[in-house]
Scaffold this motif. Structure first.
Motif, PDB file in Angstrom:
ATOM      1  N   ASP A 149     -49.932  12.152 -73.786  1.00  0.00           N
ATOM      2  CA  ASP A 149     -50.692  12.712 -72.671  1.00  0.00           C
ATOM      3  C   ASP A 149     -50.879  11.759 -71.489  1.00  0.00           C
ATOM      4  O   ASP A 149     -51.657  12.049 -70.579  1.00  0.00           O
ATOM      5  CB  ASP A 149     -52.042  13.235 -73.147  1.00  0.00           C
ATOM      6  CG  ASP A 149     -52.901  12.165 -73.791  1.00  0.00           C
ATOM      7  OD1 ASP A 149     -52.487  10.978 -73.768  1.00  0.00           O
ATOM      8  OD2 ASP A 149     -53.982  12.506 -74.306  1.00  0.00           O
ATOM      9  N   PHE A 152     -46.253  12.233 -67.235  1.00  0.00           N
ATOM     10  CA  PHE A 152     -46.363  13.311 -66.252  1.00  0.00           C
ATOM     11  C   PHE A 152     -45.020  13.555 -65.575  1.00  0.00           C
ATOM     12  O   PHE A 152     -44.282  12.619 -65.284  1.00  0.00           O
ATOM     13  CB  PHE A 152     -47.421  12.956 -65.198  1.00  0.00           C
ATOM     14  CG  PHE A 152     -48.769  12.649 -65.784  1.00  0.00           C
ATOM     15  CD1 PHE A 152     -49.684  13.663 -66.014  1.00  0.00           C
ATOM     16  CD2 PHE A 152     -49.099  11.343 -66.127  1.00  0.00           C
ATOM     17  CE1 PHE A 152     -50.924  13.383 -66.572  1.00  0.00           C
ATOM     18  CE2 PHE A 152     -50.336  11.052 -66.690  1.00  0.00           C
ATOM     19  CZ  PHE A 152     -51.249  12.074 -66.912  1.00  0.00           C
ATOM     20  N   SER A 357     -55.141   8.348 -65.384  1.00  0.00           N
ATOM     21  CA  SER A 357     -54.428   9.319 -66.226  1.00  0.00           C
ATOM     22  C   SER A 357     -55.169  10.650 -66.275  1.00  0.00           C
ATOM     23  O   SER A 357     -54.557  11.718 -66.178  1.00  0.00           O
ATOM     24  CB  SER A 357     -54.259   8.765 -67.641  1.00  0.00           C
ATOM     25  OG  SER A 357     -53.409   7.647 -67.653  1.00  0.00           O
ATOM     26  N   LYS A 358     -56.476  10.583 -66.425  1.00  0.00           N
ATOM     27  CA  LYS A 358     -57.277  11.812 -66.484  1.00  0.00           C
ATOM     28  C   LYS A 358     -57.177  12.578 -65.171  1.00  0.00           C
ATOM     29  O   LYS A 358     -57.017  13.808 -65.161  1.00  0.00           O
ATOM     30  CB  LYS A 358     -58.738  11.468 -66.792  1.00  0.00           C
ATOM     31  CG  LYS A 358     -59.655  12.690 -66.904  1.00  0.00           C
ATOM     32  CD  LYS A 358     -61.044  12.282 -67.345  1.00  0.00           C
ATOM     33  CE  LYS A 358     -61.995  13.486 -67.322  1.00  0.00           C
ATOM     34  NZ  LYS A 358     -61.525  14.600 -68.172  1.00  0.00           N
ATOM     35  N   SER A 361     -53.905  14.361 -64.904  1.00  0.00           N
ATOM     36  CA  SER A 361     -53.859  15.563 -65.740  1.00  0.00           C
ATOM     37  C   SER A 361     -54.632  16.722 -65.132  1.00  0.00           C
ATOM     38  O   SER A 361     -54.381  17.884 -65.446  1.00  0.00           O
ATOM     39  CB  SER A 361     -54.405  15.259 -67.136  1.00  0.00           C
ATOM     40  OG  SER A 361     -55.813  15.053 -67.107  1.00  0.00           O
ATOM     41  N   MET A 375     -50.898  20.590 -62.845  1.00  0.00           N
ATOM     42  CA  MET A 375     -50.444  20.113 -64.148  1.00  0.00           C
ATOM     43  C   MET A 375     -50.891  21.060 -65.260  1.00  0.00           C
ATOM     44  O   MET A 375     -52.057  21.450 -65.337  1.00  0.00           O
ATOM     45  CB  MET A 375     -50.981  18.706 -64.424  1.00  0.00           C
ATOM     46  CG  MET A 375     -50.309  17.627 -63.599  1.00  0.00           C
ATOM     47  SD  MET A 375     -48.557  17.443 -63.998  1.00  0.00           S
ATOM     48  CE  MET A 375     -48.068  16.239 -62.740  1.00  0.00           C
ATOM     49  N   GLN A 377     -50.762  22.030 -69.627  1.00  0.00           N
ATOM     50  CA  GLN A 377     -51.135  21.276 -70.821  1.00  0.00           C
ATOM     51  C   GLN A 377     -50.053  20.308 -71.271  1.00  0.00           C
ATOM     52  O   GLN A 377     -50.347  19.271 -71.858  1.00  0.00           O
ATOM     53  CB  GLN A 377     -51.491  22.233 -71.962  1.00  0.00           C
ATOM     54  CG  GLN A 377     -52.832  22.922 -71.766  1.00  0.00           C
ATOM     55  CD  GLN A 377     -53.243  23.726 -72.991  1.00  0.00           C
ATOM     56  OE1 GLN A 377     -52.407  24.105 -73.796  1.00  0.00           O
ATOM     57  NE2 GLN A 377     -54.531  23.969 -73.126  1.00  0.00           N
ATOM     58  N   MET A 379     -48.224  18.677 -69.268  1.00  0.00           N
ATOM     59  CA  MET A 379     -48.096  17.774 -68.119  1.00  0.00           C
ATOM     60  C   MET A 379     -46.832  18.029 -67.296  1.00  0.00           C
ATOM     61  O   MET A 379     -46.308  17.143 -66.626  1.00  0.00           O
ATOM     62  CB  MET A 379     -48.160  16.301 -68.564  1.00  0.00           C
ATOM     63  CG  MET A 379     -49.482  15.957 -69.220  1.00  0.00           C
ATOM     64  SD  MET A 379     -50.911  16.469 -68.213  1.00  0.00           S
ATOM     65  CE  MET A 379     -52.051  17.041 -69.469  1.00  0.00           C
TER      66      MET A 379
END
Length: 403
Positions: A149, A152, A357-358, A361, A375, A377, A379
């Motif tokens: 996760d 991307f 990163s968050k 997302s 984005m 799920q 990514m």
């Protein structure tokens, strides 16, 4: 919500205005200026150069434009982006070593490669350290499952573009029986052809047969037998789907058209190449359609402003959509850095890779050159795909496919 709206204004409207003006305005140093480092991996020579070198140039241009505006404003800080470039010359072993290079130890993110094999070689080494990795052009839809996760994609998945061109072939071109030529040397060509085949048959179409060939050697593939079979097949194929890139894509177009075969040729973004446009055919190329990124032939302000700025910087128009994807990757990251810092705007920590990163997302409805990014799920960006027709040497967007 206010933070997201502000970010969109700065990296949407203002960026377009600066690009449209084409002015290299020297920004005065801002109080609280801070530099963050971003690894930039690419191939400027070898078979991947036609993809990676334009993406590299697009990324460098984006960082320059952000910095001349004074950087990314996050609370009292103004963030300058410093790209740390590494050319791995289409050598996959070098991609792994580049990811552990000493100079990449202090980066907050990594951007790199338009080919899934190179991404697989490098991305996990960043991600395992908690550093987000953005690929401008890799499209293998299973990458997220492997890398996790903090990975991307700026481009759509191969499954999406395979579906897009299958829908157009069946529904708009009204083509029900086709033949396929598939390059077996790349994950991209295999994946996109499988997706096309599945969708086309779901719609009610018939795949008469699929011929395979292999690229990548010093000797070009021999298409003569493939053409003989195409001419001899009954019932006659109404179109041909070709999964190939660059030289092989151009060679197949040249041999088909010079061989008197005028049925529609349909494909994916491997055909989004100047090689195809410049294929030496007896008659001007027409009746060729491919799925690609929403960029070529479009007149949106983001597109026209980007092309203008790119020409001003490099003296020529972008070679392909990968230049726009590299540009978009940097702007998506800049937007995420801004939103991550705004969560604690009094003392923003712009080196917090988890927060970046968050924020990546959570990217939603963010307008870039190649479309609008939200984005999902896995990514991958849920964005539209352009169907482009090549006719008389010109590229025209004839349809926009939305997932």
């Amino acid at each position: 919500m206010l933070a997201k709206v502000t970010a969109k204004v700065i990296y949407g409207v203002v960026l377009v205005l600066v690009l449209a003006l084409g002015q290299a305005v020297s920004a005065e140093p801002k109080q609280g200026q801070q530099t963050v480092k971003v690894a930039l991996l690419y191939n400027s020579s070898g078979p991947m150069a036609s993809i990676d070198d334009p993406a590299y140039k697009g990324a460098v241009l984006a960082a320059k434009l952000i910095n001349v505006q004074g950087g990314i404003a996050v609370g009292p800080k103004h963030i300058t982006l410093e790209l740390i470039p590494t050319d791995t010359a289409s050598n996959i072993a070098k991609a792994s070593s580049a990811a552990v290079d000493e100079k990449n130890k202090e980066v907050v993110a990594a951007i790199g490669y338009g080919d899934s094999a190179f991404v697989m070689s490098a991305a996990s080494l960043f991600i395992n350290k908690g550093i987000p990795y953005i690929t401008p052009g890799a499209t293998l839809p299973t990458l997220f499952q492997t890398l996790g996760d903090r990975f991307f994609m700026v481009a759509y998945g191969d499954d999406a573009q395979g579906q897009a061109i299958a829908d157009y072939t069946y529904q708009t071109l009204n083509t029900k029986k086709i033949a396929m030529w598939v390059d077996t040397s790349m994950a991209f060509t295999l994946t996109v052809s499988d997706s096309f085949k599945q969708r086309f048959t779901e719609l009610g179409g018939t795949i008469l047969y699929a011929d395979l060939f292999t690229s990548g050697s010093s000797t070009p593939p021999d298409f003569s037998k493939l053409i003989e079979r195409l001419k001899a097949t009954e019932p006659k194929p109404e179109a041909i789907f070709i999964a190939a890139i660059d030289e092989e894509a151009a060679l197949s177009v040249k041999l088909l058209r010079n061989g008197g075969i005028d049925i529609p040729i349909v494909s994916a973004d491997g055909f989004d190449s100047p090689f195809v446009e410049k294929a030496e055919t007896v008659k001007p190329i027409k009746n060729v359609y491919f799925a690609t990124h929403s960029f070529r032939g479009e007149t949106r302000s983001e597109v026209t402003a980007f092309i203008s700025a790119y020409k001003k910087e490099y003296g020529s128009e972008p070679a392909n959509a990968y230049a726009a994807l590299g540009f978009d990757a940097v702007n998506i990251l800049a937007d995420a850095i801004k939103r991550a810092g705004q969560r604690n705007s009094d003392v923003p920590d712009v080196l917090d890779t988890s927060a970046i990163s968050k924020a990546l997302s959570e990217t939603k409805d963010f307008k870039v050159v190649t479309g609008t990014i939200s984005m999902r799920q896995n990514m991958t960006p849920g964005k539209s795909i352009a169907i482009v027709e090549i006719k008389d040497g010109k590229y025209t967007v004839v349809h926009t496919w939305r997932p």
